[in-house]
Design an enzyme around this catalytic site. Structure first.
Site, PDB file in Angstrom:
ATOM      1  N   ASN A  78       0.851  -1.190   0.000  1.00  0.00           N
ATOM      2  CA  ASN A  78       0.000   0.000   0.000  1.00  0.00           C
ATOM      3  C   ASN A  78       0.885   1.238   0.000  1.00  0.00           C
ATOM      4  O   ASN A  78       2.104   1.135   0.031  1.00  0.00           O
ATOM      5  CB  ASN A  78      -0.974  -0.017   1.186  1.00  0.00           C
ATOM      6  CG  ASN A  78      -0.251  -0.012   2.514  1.00  0.00           C
ATOM      7  OD1 ASN A  78       0.391   0.962   2.873  1.00  0.00           O
ATOM      8  ND2 ASN A  78      -0.331  -1.131   3.238  1.00  0.00           N
ATOM      9  N   ARG A  79       0.280   2.395  -0.026  1.00  0.00           N
ATOM     10  CA  ARG A  79       1.043   3.624  -0.273  1.00  0.00           C
ATOM     11  C   ARG A  79       1.608   4.282   0.983  1.00  0.00           C
ATOM     12  O   ARG A  79       2.122   5.397   0.922  1.00  0.00           O
ATOM     13  CB  ARG A  79       0.175   4.608  -1.059  1.00  0.00           C
ATOM     14  CG  ARG A  79      -0.110   4.120  -2.474  1.00  0.00           C
ATOM     15  CD  ARG A  79      -1.026   5.075  -3.202  1.00  0.00           C
ATOM     16  NE  ARG A  79      -0.531   6.443  -3.141  1.00  0.00           N
ATOM     17  CZ  ARG A  79      -1.302   7.514  -3.110  1.00  0.00           C
ATOM     18  NH1 ARG A  79      -2.611   7.375  -3.137  1.00  0.00           N
ATOM     19  NH2 ARG A  79      -0.770   8.712  -3.053  1.00  0.00           N
TER      20      ARG A  79
END
Ligand code: CTP
Length: 393
Positions: free
Chosen positions: A209-210
């Site tokens: 994920n970011r």
């Protein structure tokens, strides 16, 4: 943290003395009053004028020269200090300190001070490895001195080895940590998680994920600076490990769960800033998946909910990353995960969320009190969270 603190910066005669100019400059810019004391040999490597210009303060080089408000009475400088830092510290000065010799302004100041003393040694590898130097360092450590371990790298001799002055960031991080020892989280054990977990698909691919980890790292550093003993459990990030914290590197949600359970057993506070994957591939392929079939379907299964499942008696702080119904969703998570405090952030608003250096969050406590903070740096947000944590004790 550094503002209005009096820091005595001792500089001794090593080629690394020029690096002390950067330390003096950074500390001064952070608002500290930097009182530089140089040994005679340090003045051969860098001029007192350089340090005076950077700090805006007189530089002490000679005990007997009545040029400064301190030089007549060396004890005054020792008493004014919140911390004494010697960077670089030569083998000679280290030996004098270990033996209690006070034959110049710097060694006198160290002998007379009650403030914590930090030494950042810098010398040739063979001098560092000499048992005499090692014994002296061990002796000083046992007496409560903080040693910023020298690094490995290019030395003045032209060879590579141990003995290089530690990085400026490490030295300044240590100063902050030492100054924070008496602050409002002193004696508290805080576990912080950070970064986004990675769930492997095969040896080269993962679901990620970011999350950049910046929020969690800021919380870990702020807690350290306020005197806490910090364990930072980090999923992969590109951030340097914060000085003065115990860092446990993990990759997956399951590994993070295990590390959290272990660290939380002795914790006073758990702050889960990590973006934990909610799903992981059911099976991880042993070998790289080849593109033989036109389509590939991955079967995903739920990861453990670390925060909801971790057992123990400590303050629980969670984050809620939301893109809609911020407060309602965050309140629900607080209830469901039995939290004391939740930090909700709207990941769609500008200047907030993944990768940014700023964040705009809403704090919600277990009594339902909602406090929306303005857009702040992640470090400022971290301190506001810790202000709340202090009140929860
Ligand atoms: N969290 C956790 N373990 C998980 C997922 C989340 O411990 N498997 C923690 C996060 O670190 C955070 C809090 O729970 O402190 C809320 O995370 P968030 O991703 O916002 O919520 P989820 O519980 O995953 O719910 P959803 O993704 O459905 O919004």
């Amino acid at each position: 943290m550094l503002a209005k603190k009096t820091i005595v910066l001792g500089i001794t005669g090593s080629i690394a003395a020029y690096k002390a100019a950067n330390i003096a400059s950074e500390l001064t810019q952070a608002g500290a009053r930097v009182e530089v004391v140089m040994t005679e040999s340090a003045t051969r490597f860098i001029t007192p004028l350089t340090l005076r210009s950077l700090t805006g303060r007189p530089v002490v080089t000679d005990m007997f020269e009545p040029a400064t408000e301190y030089s007549l009475e060396h004890v005054a400088l020792a008493e004014a200090a919140n911390v004494v830092v010697i960077a670089p510290a030569t083998a000679n000065t280290i030996a004098k300190l270990a033996a209690g010799i006070a034959d110049d302004m710097l060694t006198c100041t160290v002998l007379a001070t009650n403030a914590p003393v930090i030494l950042a040694p810098a010398m040739h590898a063979s001098m560092l490895q000499n048992p005499v130097t090692q014994d002296n360092l061990a002796k000083l450590k046992a007496r409560g001195f903080t040693i910023v371990e020298p690094g490995y790298g290019h030395l003045a001799s032209g060879k590579a080895g141990w003995g290089r002055l530690a990085d400026i960031e490490t030295i300044i991080g240590t100063i902050k940590q030492v100054l924070g020892r008496k602050d409002d989280l002193s004696g508290k054990r805080i576990v912080v998680t950070a970064g986004g977990t990675q769930e492997p698909i095969d040896p080269v691919r993962h679901i990620g994920n970011r999350s950049s980890g910046k929020m969690g790292y800021a919380v870990a550093e702020a807690a350290r600076d306020r005197g806490a003993t910090v364990t930072l459990i980090s999923a992969p990030t590109s951030l340097p490990e914060p000085v003065g914290t115990v860092v446990v590197q993990v990759q997956t949600a399951s590994q993070m769960k295990e590390a959290v359970a272990k660290a939380a057993a002795r914790a006073d506070v758990l702050i889960m800033a990590a973006a934990v994957a909610d799903y992981q591939p059911k099976d991880t392929a042993k070998n790289k998946i080849k593109k033989e079939t036109p389509d590939l379907t991955l079967e995903l299964v739920r990861t453990p909910d670390i925060l909801a499942e971790v057992k123990g008696d400590f303050i629980r702080v969670g984050f809620a990353a939301e893109s809609e119904n911020l407060v309602a969703n965050a309140k629900q998570k607080l209830q469901k995960k039995q939290l004391d405090l939740i930090i909700a952030n709207d990941i769609t608003s500008t200047g907030s969320g993944f990768g940014a250096d700023t964040n705009q969050v809403t704090l919600i406590d277990r009594k339902g009190k909602v406090e929306s903070l303005p857009l702040l740096t992640k470090r400022e947000v971290a301190d506001r969270i810790l202000d709340k944590v202090v009140k929860l004790f």
